[in-house]
Design an enzyme around this catalytic site. Structure first.
Site, PDB file in Angstrom:
ATOM      1  N   ASP A  43     -11.160   2.661   3.743  1.00  0.00           N
ATOM      2  CA  ASP A  43     -11.419   1.225   3.581  1.00  0.00           C
ATOM      3  C   ASP A  43     -12.915   0.946   3.490  1.00  0.00           C
ATOM      4  OD1 ASP A  43      -9.411  -0.653   3.243  1.00  0.00           O
ATOM      5  OD2 ASP A  43      -8.800  -0.600   5.341  1.00  0.00           O
ATOM      6  N   LYS A  94       0.832  -1.194   0.000  1.00  0.00           N
ATOM      7  CA  LYS A  94       0.000   0.000   0.000  1.00  0.00           C
ATOM      8  C   LYS A  94       0.877   1.259   0.000  1.00  0.00           C
ATOM      9  CE  LYS A  94      -3.806  -2.505   2.099  1.00  0.00           C
ATOM     10  NZ  LYS A  94      -4.652  -2.849   3.233  1.00  0.00           N
ATOM     11  N   GLN A 115      -5.024  -1.791   9.369  1.00  0.00           N
ATOM     12  CA  GLN A 115      -4.897  -3.112   8.753  1.00  0.00           C
ATOM     13  C   GLN A 115      -5.545  -4.179   9.643  1.00  0.00           C
ATOM     14  OE1 GLN A 115      -3.771  -3.588   5.666  1.00  0.00           O
ATOM     15  NE2 GLN A 115      -4.134  -5.786   5.770  1.00  0.00           N
TER      16      GLN A 115
HETATM   17  N1  GUN Z   1      -7.240  -7.171   5.752  1.00  0.00           N
HETATM   18  C1  GUN Z   1      -7.557  -7.914   4.675  1.00  0.00           C
HETATM   19  N2  GUN Z   1      -8.004  -7.122   3.675  1.00  0.00           N
HETATM   20  C2  GUN Z   1      -7.970  -5.872   4.135  1.00  0.00           C
HETATM   21  C3  GUN Z   1      -8.306  -4.623   3.561  1.00  0.00           C
HETATM   22  O1  GUN Z   1      -8.750  -4.499   2.413  1.00  0.00           O
HETATM   23  N3  GUN Z   1      -8.104  -3.540   4.363  1.00  0.00           N
HETATM   24  C4  GUN Z   1      -7.633  -3.653   5.637  1.00  0.00           C
HETATM   25  N4  GUN Z   1      -7.511  -2.529   6.346  1.00  0.00           N
HETATM   26  N5  GUN Z   1      -7.322  -4.797   6.197  1.00  0.00           N
HETATM   27  C5  GUN Z   1      -7.487  -5.900   5.441  1.00  0.00           C
END
Ligand code: GUN
Length: 307
Positions: free
Chosen positions: A133, A66, A110
């Site tokens: 998100d 990211k 996350q």
């Molecule tokens: N864990 C698995 N997929 C994601 C996601 O798209 N965003 C976040 N923040 N955590 C995750």
């Protein structure tokens, strides 16, 4: 086998692989322009705060990818690596301060979080305008009501990929396997809403006979995290399959000692006339691109622009 090699083999048999990288590159080209425009207008970059608690290997890899794409697109990212023993209060206080920081446009925590920290409380704490998100209850409710500002990134990436390859959803029978808040549930909303117009069946771990639904489906999305789950006897010819599973399996021949596999039993699909978004090389890279899009849009919206 790398994706390029596999696609050569599979293309001789009728299978068509949907290439996430190709779609992602198109999106990234546009996002670079949008982020530059933002910089010219406001003399600062859109800013994303990335929070990770603990040292789960897969989560660290995602967070790194990211940050890397943010750098490429021209989004400033500030990473908060918190130790495993971080308390819920400490995390909530950090989110509170980021909510109040005028320079921060997007906040990402996350998942999964370590045991002892409530995911619900944490996601609820993220201010709606910065929830890139789209996992907070307010964002989820807004999605249900038809607002598209903070659409969760994986479902958004799947929709964009289908659009790119001109795969129709309207009037089609769509089967989604997996009802998580990250993928299945929001995707079921997007695919069934007015304008998309798919007829959606949402299957899950308690569904009695999944094949009964997949066998007649035009589009199957599988997000269960179980390698080999979807086999070719479960779908009809002409079906589009989107693999969203991500599982690390041991592979000594790889430098890292593992490889990443999806939920689709690829070998069984060799001779089948299907379109397939594989793992790796499919929607995974789209997810990160959509996060960047959400961040730029959040930044624009915070400046009062209509998006
Ligand atoms: N864990 C698995 N997929 C994601 C996601 O798209 N965003 C976040 N923040 N955590 C995750």
């Amino acid at each position: 086998m790398e994706i390029e090699e596999r696609s050569e083999i599979l293309n001789t048999t009728g299978m068509f692989l949907l290439d996430g990288k190709k779609v992602r590159n198109d999106v990234v080209t546009d996002l670079k322009k949008e982020s530059e425009k933002f910089y010219q207008a406001y003399s600062r970059r859109p800013e994303l705060a990335i929070i990770i608690v603990g040292s789960d290997g897969a989560s660290l890899t995602y967070v790194k990818s990211k940050g890397k794409l943010a750098d490429e697109v021209g989004i400033k990212h500030v990473d908060h690596f918190l130790p495993e023993d971080t308390s819920e209060d400490e995390l909530l206080n950090l989110i509170e301060s980021l909510n109040e920081d005028d320079d921060v446009d997007g906040i990402l925590v996350q998942l999964p979080l370590p045991a002892g920290i409530s995911e619900e409380y944490v996601l609820e704490k993220i201010s709606a305008e910065k929830d890139v998100d789209g996992f907070s209850p307010l964002s989820m409710g807004r999605l249900l009501a038809g607002y598209h500002d903070n659409v969760p990134c994986t479902p958004k990436g799947i929709m964009r990929m289908l659009e790119y390859y001109e795969i129709p959803i309207k009037g089609q029978d769509v089967v989604i396997i997996g009802r998580s808040n990250i993928v299945g549930r929001p995707l079921s909303i997007l695919m069934s809403e007015k304008g998309a117009d798919g007829t959606v069946t949402l299957c899950h771990s308690k569904t009695r006979d999944i094949k009964k639904y997949t066998a007649s489906a035009d589009i199957v999305v599988v997000a269960v995290g179980s390698p080999g789950f979807l086999t070719s006897d479960m779908v009809k010819n002409g079906c589009t399959i989107i693999d969203v599973g991500i599982t690390r399996v041991k592979d000594e021949s790889k430098k890292k000692g593992y490889k990443v596999v999806g939920d689709v039993d690829m070998e069984s699909f060799r001779d089948r006339d299907v379109k397939l978004s594989p793992v790796p090389g499919g929607v995974g890279v789209m997810t990160v691109a959509m996060l960047m899009e959400n961040t730029i849009r959040a930044a624009l919206k915070r400046k009062g622009e209509r998006i």
